[in-house]
Design a protein around this motif. Structure first.
Motif, PDB file in Angstrom:
ATOM      1  N   GLU A  19      38.068  43.049  29.009  1.00  0.00           N
ATOM      2  CA  GLU A  19      39.403  42.961  28.606  1.00  0.00           C
ATOM      3  C   GLU A  19      40.078  42.307  29.900  1.00  0.00           C
ATOM      4  N   ILE A  20      40.321  41.019  30.000  1.00  0.00           N
ATOM      5  CA  ILE A  20      41.035  40.397  31.057  1.00  0.00           C
ATOM      6  C   ILE A  20      41.798  39.529  30.603  1.00  0.00           C
ATOM      7  N   ALA A  63      36.078  43.124  41.197  1.00  0.00           N
ATOM      8  CA  ALA A  63      35.216  43.496  40.078  1.00  0.00           C
ATOM      9  C   ALA A  63      35.526  42.520  38.985  1.00  0.00           C
ATOM     10  N   TYR A  64      36.878  42.362  38.731  1.00  0.00           N
ATOM     11  CA  TYR A  64      37.280  41.432  37.657  1.00  0.00           C
ATOM     12  C   TYR A  64      36.899  40.099  38.091  1.00  0.00           C
ATOM     13  N   GLN A  65      36.994  39.707  39.417  1.00  0.00           N
ATOM     14  CA  GLN A  65      36.711  38.457  39.917  1.00  0.00           C
ATOM     15  C   GLN A  65      35.311  37.874  39.624  1.00  0.00           C
ATOM     16  N   GLN A  66      34.394  39.041  39.559  1.00  0.00           N
ATOM     17  CA  GLN A  66      32.857  39.063  39.366  1.00  0.00           C
ATOM     18  C   GLN A  66      32.931  38.720  37.988  1.00  0.00           C
ATOM     19  N   VAL A  67      33.524  39.350  36.861  1.00  0.00           N
ATOM     20  CA  VAL A  67      33.393  39.049  35.448  1.00  0.00           C
ATOM     21  C   VAL A  67      33.812  37.532  35.219  1.00  0.00           C
ATOM     22  N   VAL A  68      34.733  37.342  35.923  1.00  0.00           N
ATOM     23  CA  VAL A  68      35.258  35.777  35.670  1.00  0.00           C
ATOM     24  C   VAL A  68      34.038  34.996  36.092  1.00  0.00           C
TER      25      VAL A  68
END
Length: 501
Positions: free
Chosen positions: A132-133, A145-150
């Protein structure tokens, strides 16, 4: 159709007379997760950059689905269905999440960009892999971590049939890692070939169908996970047996040295308190987004705090900037070494001596380069940094050796407290043990050490006690004999009563 999706045969590559790859052959079947492992600098990333078109090969040939191809650039690689997610991200920090995901397609149609559709499609794609971003968020404002998900979502948006992942879970917590594995298993069922580079051997044995090991630019073997043990793979990687992953630490833990009370920073960190003793290693655990990094950045003065007191040796500290923290005796190794830990375009020497330049290596307006070089050589030897010279640019080192440079930077100072945020991210097994030994040495010297790690086995293996965070708050503290994955996850996931120091 060929039996193999990818066939690389007799691949050779040299840089300035140094052979990075020597007659390497590598084959991947459709619908397989093929792990590629080896020490830092072994040639894994070089081989994958050749496959994706980022590097040109000096020798050998490549076939995709049985057809020999030329891949002179990444654009050609993408047209052939090859997507690669590097350990160091390739994102535009000033653009939104959605814009980054669909960056290559924003100008594909004439007229205005349909932003409502752009954000809707991005949101659906992110949700489809279990995250969920907000697609309208600016990428530069996201955690690593969320940059990795992107990055992962961006690769999936291109409908790749060959997906290369370089250390994809290095900043993901266990729950996020499980979600990623679910995505990879679904892609595997869709006949996508997945090449998975990681130093986390426990993950390799869980997710991979085949393991190929590279050492010093040469393939030392390809095996099935059921055929070998972790020790066997380590021996293939480093050429020797590894006695112990987590070296024992036998040093006395002294009095309370460092104390933080009632630290608050917006909604990210709330009424946070803890203390660390001299010679003690305190772990900070929690899921991605729990506020671990944000807490340490506020302590170090990298981000402003709203409230809170910090004391060292019973002396109150006034920390409004990293400069204040360094002068007070606090060192900080950040999780993002590329953006925050090093200056890649500068030499190893300049990076290592930067925090202590004015105190130890300058006088009357001049830098004492001889003393700088002597000190840097000692630290290169101490940390076994693989570099040809003290003057080599940090950008030319492997990821693991860049991390060692960040650590070396603080060994040259008079730190009493050192904060390590994901200290072994992207580091091979042998280098991890070297870093663990260094942590033990620092503890034996009486430093207070704080370690943030998303690797549960690492937290359990190196820490004396562990503080678990959830939603910016302390959920509880576990002593050495209480350290289990179950206990840590229970505190990280289930909301607990307010914890008092």
């Amino acid at each position: 159709m060929s039996e193999y999706r990818v066939e690389m045969t007799g691949i050779g590559k040299s840089f300035g007379g140094v052979n990075a790859l020597k007659d390497v052959s590598f084959r991947v079947r459709p619908g397989r997760i093929h792990a590629l492992v080896g020490e830092n600098g072994a040639g894994k990333s070089t081989l994958m950059k050749i496959l994706s078109g980022a590097y040109s090969k000096d020798a050998g040939w490549i076939k995709i689905d049985g057809k020999e191809v030329s891949i002179p650039n990444p654009h050609t690689g993408r047209k052939l269905g090859i997507a690669i997610i590097y350990q160091e991200f390739a994102l535009a920090p000033d653009l939104t999440v959605a814009e980054n995901i669909y960056l290559d397609h924003l100008g594909s149609k004439k007229g205005f960009i349909n932003r409502s559709r752009l954000y809707r499609d991005a949101d659906e794609l992110i949700n489809s892999i279990g995250f969920e971003i907000n697609p309208r968020s600016t990428v530069g404002d996201l955690t690593v971590a969320y940059q990795q998900v992107v990055e992962i979502t961006k690769a999936l948006s291109e409908k790749a049939k060959i997906l290369i992942l370089d250390e994809p879970t290095s900043v993901l917590a266990p729950r996020e890692t499980e979600r990623l594995f679910e995505v990879l298993r679904r892609l595997k069922q869709q006949d996508v070939s997945i090449i998975y580079i990681s130093h986390r051997l426990d993950e390799i044995f869980r997710i991979a169908d085949v393991i190929t090991v590279i050492k010093d630019g040469v393939v030392t073997g390809s095996v099935g996970p059921a055929e070998v043990s972790t020790d066997d793979v380590i021996s293939m990687m480093i050429g020797r047996k590894l006695a112990a992953m987590f070296p024992k630490r036998d040093c006395a833990i002294g009095d309370e040295l460092f104390c933080v009370e009632n630290l608050t920073k917006g909604k990210e960190v709330r009424n946070f308190s803890f203390s660390v003793r001299a010679g003690q290693v305190l772990g900070i655990a929690g899921l991605v987004g729990a506020g671990r990094t944000e807490t340490m950045r506020a302590i170090f003065g990298a981000d402003p705090k709203d409230t809170g007191t910090i004391t060292l040796d019973g002396r109150p500290l006034k920390i409004n900037s990293p400069t204040d923290a360094v002068k007070a005796g606090i060192g900080f190794v950040p999780e993002d070494r590329k953006e925050q830990g090093t200056i890649l375009s500068m030499s190893v020497r300049k990076n290592v001596t930067m925090p202590s330049l004015s105190e130890r290596f300058s006088g009357f307006g001049f830098i004492k380069q001889a003393a700088e070089k002597k000190n840097t050589k000692k630290l290169i030897e101490k940390l076994a940094i693989k570099t040809s010279s003290t003057e080599t640019d940090v950008a030319d080192l492997s990821g693991g050796n860049q991390q060692k440079v960040v650590l070396a930077k603080w060994l040259g100072t008079d730190c009493r407290v050192i904060i390590l945020d994901e200290p072994t991210r992207g580091v091979d097994v042998g280098a991890k043990v070297e870093i663990y030994n260094l942590i033990n040495e620092l503890a034996a010297d009486g430093l207070a050490i704080i370690v943030i790690s998303s690797e549960m086995t690492e937290i359990i293996g190196i820490c004396d006690r562990v503080l678990v965070m959830r939603a910016g708050c302390v959920q509880g503290v576990l002593e050495k004999d209480e350290l289990t994955e179950e206990n840590i996850m229970n505190l990280a996931i289930v909301k607990q009563p307010a914890y008092a120091l």
